[in-house]
Design a protein around this motif. Sequence first.
Motif, mmCIF file in Angstrom:
data_model
loop_
_atom_site.group_PDB
_atom_site.id
_atom_site.type_symbol
_atom_site.label_atom_id
_atom_site.label_comp_id
_atom_site.label_asym_id
_atom_site.label_seq_id
_atom_site.Cartn_x
_atom_site.Cartn_y
_atom_site.Cartn_z
ATOM 1 N N THR A 92 0.835 -1.207 0.000
ATOM 2 C CA THR A 92 0.000 0.000 0.000
ATOM 3 C C THR A 92 0.864 1.249 0.000
ATOM 4 O O THR A 92 0.599 2.210 -0.731
ATOM 5 N N SER A 93 1.920 1.230 0.808
ATOM 6 C CA SER A 93 2.823 2.378 0.867
ATOM 7 C C SER A 93 3.482 2.625 -0.487
ATOM 8 O O SER A 93 3.601 3.774 -0.939
ATOM 9 N N ASP A 94 3.893 1.544 -1.160
ATOM 10 C CA ASP A 94 4.511 1.685 -2.486
ATOM 11 C C ASP A 94 3.520 2.266 -3.491
ATOM 12 O O ASP A 94 3.882 3.098 -4.334
ATOM 13 N N ALA A 95 2.263 1.819 -3.401
ATOM 14 C CA ALA A 95 1.236 2.332 -4.311
ATOM 15 C C ALA A 95 0.990 3.818 -4.069
ATOM 16 O O ALA A 95 0.826 4.600 -5.012
ATOM 17 N N VAL A 96 0.970 4.207 -2.803
ATOM 18 C CA VAL A 96 0.776 5.623 -2.468
ATOM 19 C C VAL A 96 1.944 6.452 -2.992
ATOM 20 O O VAL A 96 1.757 7.541 -3.555
ATOM 21 N N ARG A 97 3.166 5.942 -2.827
ATOM 22 C CA ARG A 97 4.351 6.661 -3.318
ATOM 23 C C ARG A 97 4.283 6.863 -4.833
ATOM 24 O O ARG A 97 4.590 7.943 -5.351
ATOM 25 N N GLU A 98 3.886 5.807 -5.535
ATOM 26 C CA GLU A 98 3.799 5.910 -6.991
ATOM 27 C C GLU A 98 2.747 6.939 -7.395
ATOM 28 O O GLU A 98 2.956 7.748 -8.308
ATOM 29 N N PHE A 99 1.609 6.898 -6.711
ATOM 30 C CA PHE A 99 0.561 7.879 -6.982
ATOM 31 C C PHE A 99 1.067 9.294 -6.724
ATOM 32 O O PHE A 99 0.814 10.218 -7.510
ATOM 33 N N GLN A 100 1.786 9.471 -5.630
ATOM 34 C CA GLN A 100 2.302 10.795 -5.282
ATOM 35 C C GLN A 100 3.296 11.292 -6.327
ATOM 36 O O GLN A 100 3.256 12.464 -6.725
ATOM 37 N N ARG A 101 4.193 10.420 -6.785
ATOM 38 C CA ARG A 101 5.180 10.827 -7.790
ATOM 39 C C ARG A 101 4.503 11.247 -9.089
ATOM 40 O O ARG A 101 4.896 12.234 -9.718
ATOM 41 N N HIS A 102 3.492 10.502 -9.488
ATOM 42 C CA HIS A 102 2.797 10.805 -10.739
ATOM 43 C C HIS A 102 1.968 12.081 -10.659
ATOM 44 O O HIS A 102 1.547 12.611 -11.690
ATOM 45 N N ASN A 103 1.724 12.545 -9.444
ATOM 46 C CA ASN A 103 0.892 13.740 -9.279
ATOM 47 C C ASN A 103 1.653 14.910 -8.663
ATOM 48 O O ASN A 103 1.045 15.849 -8.145
ATOM 49 N N GLY A 104 2.987 14.835 -8.738
ATOM 50 C CA GLY A 104 3.818 15.951 -8.300
ATOM 51 C C GLY A 104 3.795 16.212 -6.811
ATOM 52 O O GLY A 104 3.974 17.357 -6.373
ATOM 53 N N LEU A 105 3.589 15.160 -6.021
ATOM 54 C CA LEU A 105 3.536 15.301 -4.569
ATOM 55 C C LEU A 105 4.778 14.686 -3.933
ATOM 56 O O LEU A 105 5.485 13.896 -4.565
ATOM 57 N N LYS A 106 5.033 15.040 -2.701
ATOM 58 C CA LYS A 106 6.145 14.442 -1.963
ATOM 59 C C LYS A 106 5.869 12.958 -1.769
ATOM 60 O O LYS A 106 4.849 12.573 -1.201
ATOM 61 N N ASP A 107 6.785 12.104 -2.251
ATOM 62 C CA ASP A 107 6.536 10.658 -2.206
ATOM 63 C C ASP A 107 7.026 10.069 -0.877
ATOM 64 O O ASP A 107 8.062 9.422 -0.800
ATOM 65 N N ASP A 108 6.214 10.287 0.165
ATOM 66 C CA ASP A 108 6.561 9.782 1.493
ATOM 67 C C ASP A 108 5.744 8.554 1.888
ATOM 68 O O ASP A 108 5.926 7.997 2.968
ATOM 69 N N GLY A 109 4.815 8.134 1.015
ATOM 70 C CA GLY A 109 4.017 6.952 1.320
ATOM 71 C C GLY A 109 2.964 7.170 2.380
ATOM 72 O O GLY A 109 2.360 6.214 2.872
ATOM 73 N N ILE A 110 2.711 8.424 2.733
ATOM 74 C CA ILE A 110 1.723 8.773 3.755
ATOM 75 C C ILE A 110 0.599 9.573 3.104
ATOM 76 O O ILE A 110 0.856 10.488 2.323
ATOM 77 N N VAL A 111 -0.627 9.230 3.423
ATOM 78 C CA VAL A 111 -1.769 9.951 2.863
ATOM 79 C C VAL A 111 -2.097 11.129 3.774
ATOM 80 O O VAL A 111 -2.733 10.975 4.814
ATOM 81 N N GLY A 112 -1.633 12.295 3.363
ATOM 82 C CA GLY A 112 -1.938 13.519 4.088
ATOM 83 C C GLY A 112 -2.993 14.321 3.346
ATOM 84 O O GLY A 112 -3.664 13.816 2.437
ATOM 85 N N GLU A 113 -3.107 15.576 3.701
ATOM 86 C CA GLU A 113 -4.163 16.418 3.137
ATOM 87 C C GLU A 113 -4.025 16.578 1.627
ATOM 88 O O GLU A 113 -5.008 16.475 0.885
ATOM 89 N N LYS A 114 -2.798 16.817 1.142
ATOM 90 C CA LYS A 114 -2.599 17.039 -0.292
ATOM 91 C C LYS A 114 -2.826 15.766 -1.093
ATOM 92 O O LYS A 114 -3.411 15.800 -2.180
ATOM 93 N N THR A 115 -2.355 14.641 -0.570
ATOM 94 C CA THR A 115 -2.560 13.369 -1.269
ATOM 95 C C THR A 115 -4.037 13.020 -1.320
ATOM 96 O O THR A 115 -4.553 12.566 -2.349
ATOM 97 N N GLN A 116 -4.741 13.242 -0.213
ATOM 98 C CA GLN A 116 -6.175 12.961 -0.190
ATOM 99 C C GLN A 116 -6.917 13.850 -1.183
ATOM 100 O O GLN A 116 -7.828 13.395 -1.885
ATOM 101 N N ALA A 117 -6.520 15.117 -1.252
ATOM 102 C CA ALA A 117 -7.167 16.045 -2.184
ATOM 103 C C ALA A 117 -6.955 15.598 -3.629
ATOM 104 O O ALA A 117 -7.864 15.685 -4.462
#
Length: 203
Positions: A92-117
């Motif tokens: 799950t953490s790896d999937a979140v990181r990949e999603f974050q990288r593809h969307n220009g977010l900090k790839d920390d593997g944590i779902v924060g406010e920006k990732t949720q948005a």
Amino acid sequence: MESLAYIHLVEAYEQPIEQSPSPRVKLPKFTARGLFAFVSCALTASSLGVARPAFALLRPGESGETVAKLQYRLGELGYFQNSYTGYYGEATSDAVREFQRHNGLKDDGIVGEKTQAALDKIYPQPAPATTQPTVRFGDQGATVFRIQRQLSSLKYFDYKQMNGQFDEATEAAIKQFQADKELAVDGVVGEKTHMALANLTGL
């Protein structure tokens, strides 16, 4: 002489006593801008003790229905290929990181406010119930997971068993739901069962 002395004594007694002025406390003089800054600082300081985070984070090690929903959404977007276990592990953490990288977010593997948005912005809405495929025992995937979510919200299914697999537990829950709603009890989720689940849950 005694009378004169008495008069002088009375005059001296009746003279007003001069009292030394009370010391005045000198208050600092504020300009309008300075006063505003002072009040703002005071209000900020007083609120620090009751501040609350704007968004509850999801991070590795957590578990529950919220994590399972996250896995489902990531799966729908093509980032998560595993079973929807509801446990926030390495996959799950790896999937979140990949999603974050593809969307220009900090790839920390944590779902924060920006990732949720970002998830809320691009996550596709579920298809109308009438276009959902018929699913039955042995099927698997996002549609099955959504059905398990619906059953869980209606207390027919334990969210800890949500895995996207149409197994015996899912079939039993569907049959019980169909019986309670006076539908054909066949354990198959067709158009009418899809519609009933969607109408009752909004999912």
